[in-house]
Design an enzyme around this catalytic site. Structure first.
Site, mmCIF file in Angstrom:
data_model
loop_
_atom_site.group_PDB
_atom_site.id
_atom_site.type_symbol
_atom_site.label_atom_id
_atom_site.label_comp_id
_atom_site.label_asym_id
_atom_site.label_seq_id
_atom_site.Cartn_x
_atom_site.Cartn_y
_atom_site.Cartn_z
ATOM 1 C CB THR A 1 -27.348 -8.472 38.970
ATOM 2 O OG1 THR A 1 -26.233 -8.156 38.107
ATOM 3 C CG2 THR A 1 -28.068 -7.189 39.319
ATOM 4 C CE LYS B 1 -6.517 -18.760 23.065
ATOM 5 N NZ LYS B 1 -5.092 -18.521 22.760
ATOM 6 C CB SER C 1 -17.694 -18.231 22.484
ATOM 7 O OG SER C 1 -16.297 -18.297 22.741
ATOM 8 C CE1 TYR D 1 -28.177 -11.385 35.018
ATOM 9 C CE2 TYR D 1 -26.703 -12.627 33.612
ATOM 10 C CZ TYR D 1 -27.327 -11.451 33.938
ATOM 11 O OH TYR D 1 -27.104 -10.331 33.174
ATOM 12 C CE1 TYR E 1 -9.893 -16.738 23.360
ATOM 13 C CE2 TYR E 1 -11.548 -17.345 24.983
ATOM 14 C CZ TYR E 1 -10.227 -17.171 24.631
ATOM 15 O OH TYR E 1 -9.238 -17.450 25.534
ATOM 16 C CG HIS E 2 -14.444 -20.386 24.868
ATOM 17 N ND1 HIS E 2 -15.410 -19.436 25.065
ATOM 18 C CD2 HIS E 2 -13.678 -20.386 25.987
ATOM 19 C CE1 HIS E 2 -15.247 -18.883 26.260
ATOM 20 N NE2 HIS E 2 -14.204 -19.438 26.829
ATOM 21 N NE ARG F 1 -25.190 -14.825 30.892
ATOM 22 C CZ ARG F 1 -24.137 -14.451 31.619
ATOM 23 N NH1 ARG F 1 -23.666 -15.273 32.545
ATOM 24 N NH2 ARG F 1 -23.585 -13.275 31.432
ATOM 25 C CD GLU G 1 -25.859 -19.620 33.362
ATOM 26 O OE1 GLU G 1 -24.678 -19.959 33.141
ATOM 27 O OE2 GLU G 1 -26.167 -18.515 33.815
ATOM 28 C CG ASP H 1 0.554 -6.451 22.283
ATOM 29 O OD1 ASP H 1 -0.334 -5.999 21.534
ATOM 30 O OD2 ASP H 1 0.301 -7.105 23.304
ATOM 31 C CG ASN H 2 -1.242 -6.421 16.966
ATOM 32 O OD1 ASN H 2 -1.667 -6.597 18.109
ATOM 33 N ND2 ASN H 2 -1.853 -6.915 15.898
ATOM 34 C CB THR I 1 -9.445 -20.957 27.478
ATOM 35 O OG1 THR I 1 -10.548 -20.787 28.376
ATOM 36 C CG2 THR I 1 -9.972 -21.522 26.173
#
Length: 393
Positions: free
Chosen positions: A256, A188, A182, A258, A184-185, A331, A333, A32-33, A147
């Site tokens: 909460t 992957k 995203s 949504y 990030y996604h 959102r 969705e 790890d870093n 993921t």
């Protein structure tokens, strides 16, 4: 010989390394870093649980569990020379690659974070693949956590890796189309494609473990001693929705949901995620895949409203006063999307689900109530805007 666990300081990597070390006589090398600690601090958040540094963690593992086959290397996997040195020195039989910038919201903050996430995640994976191939270690089992987010949210059941395409009367099996939501996604999605190519070109045995939303605070190995705890993020950027809901419950705010909150997301407990990675790393050598295999590392999809109601029920059993409220969804969705995802291959690997969502929630709430002051002092990092507005009034 050894087994390397990248991201060994992280939420999933650390407890995975502990379990692997308990099941093998090989040296288990954590790499790890410490970037995750920096990212979380950068957004003004913190781990709810105090996380020890590697030296103290390894000492505790030896003292509590008798594990003396663990060691730690600080290295940046985007540095090809560092990866080559790591592989040449430790000659791994398996590499469990859990190191990545894992936050979709963090990657979407701005162009700088998007570029960093893409470079960091994909460069590390490519360096490992080429490092194994070019250092004559193409028989090393490369196990990567990608993921389930690579699948998006289709209206049909998600297969475990591949799909069948038909065109002009002809059919063939093809990789499932990448539908990232995203930056990030998207890393992957690229990793998944690069892993397929690495197997095709270098014949490296590869397990692409498509990990669902992981929840929980404890595994069998981390429970006995606070020095063995893994990190627990509860903020908007690095804490998953179940963890943020739990933080709201502990801080005395309503959960909460949504809109309707009937949309289902794929989940897996920390315990079950660790078990799958450990079995892939130290299973019977005769059972080790020699191919490129995709696992959907998920036990079952859970609706957001079910998640909130379960946290409410378990919280009240523990003496917390927890309310669930529905608020307007900011959102775009489908609030009723019923995700279906095949997971037979993964469930066969782990032998079935070992921890229910309610059991995982109990672990979370029991842990967070111990660190209530940390939760409440960082509530601005996890409260949704609607609760921030109420708190200010």
């Amino acid at each position: 010989m050894s087994i390397i666990v990248t991201g060994g300081d992280g939420y999933l990597g650390w407890p995975t390394a502990l379990r692997i070390a308990d099941r093998t006589d090989e040296r288990v090398v954590l790499v790890d870093n410490f970037a995750r600690r920096e990212w979380v601090e950068e957004v003004g958040a913190t781990s709810a649980t105090p996380i020890s540094w590697p030296e103290e963690r390894l000492a505790a593992a030896a003292e509590v569990h008798g594990l003396r086959n663990l060691s730690f290397v600080e290295a940046d996997l985007t540095d090809r020379a560092a990866v080559d040195q790591l592989l040449q020195v430790h000659e791994p039989s398996a590499v469990v690659h859990t190191a990545a910038q894992p936050s979709a919201p963090y990657s979407n903050l701005n162009g700088e974070r998007a570029n960093y996430t893409q470079h960091n995640n994909m460069q590390a994976t490519r360096n490992l693949a080429f490092g194994l191939a070019e250092n004559d270690m193409a028989d090393t089992h490369l196990i990567e956590t990608t993921t389930t987010g690579v699948y998006g949210a289709p209206e049909f059941p998600i297969p475990e890796g591949g799909a069948t395409m038909e065109n002009q009367g002809e059919r063939d099996d093809v990789p499932f189309p990448a539908m990232a939501g995203s930056w990030y996604h998207q890393t992957k999605c690229h990793d998944a494609a690069n892993l397929r190519l690495a197997h095709k070109q270098f014949d490296i045995p590869i397990s692409d473990v498509r990990t669902a939303i992981v929840y929980g605070t404890e595994t069998e190995e981390t429970r006995p001693d606070d020095r063995l705890k893994t990190r627990f993020d509860f903020d908007y950027y690095f804490g998953v929705v179940a963890h943020r809901f739990a933080a709201q419950a502990v801080a005395g705010y309503p959960l909460t949901v949504y809109g309707k909150g009937e949309q289902r997301k794929p989940f897996i407990s920390l315990e079950d995620a660790v078990e799958g990675l450990a079995r892939l790393a130290v299973g019977d050598p005769d059972d080790r895949p020699s191919d490129h295999v995709v696992y959907n590392q998920v036990t079952r999809p859970i609706a957001i409203v079910e998640m909130a109601e379960t946290i409410q029920e378990v919280g009240e059993e523990l003496g917390l006063d927890v309310d669930v409220t529905h608020v307007e969804n900011p959102r775009d969705e489908d609030e009723t999307h019923q995700m279906e995802i095949e997971n037979e291959r993964y469930m066969d690997l782990v032998g079935g689900q070992s921890q229910t969502f309610a059991e995982g929630v109990r672990d979370i709430l029991e842990t967070l109530t111990r660190y209530e002051e940390t939760i409440t002092s960082h509530e601005d990092r996890f409260l949704p805007d609607v609760l921030k507005e109420d708190a200010e009034e």
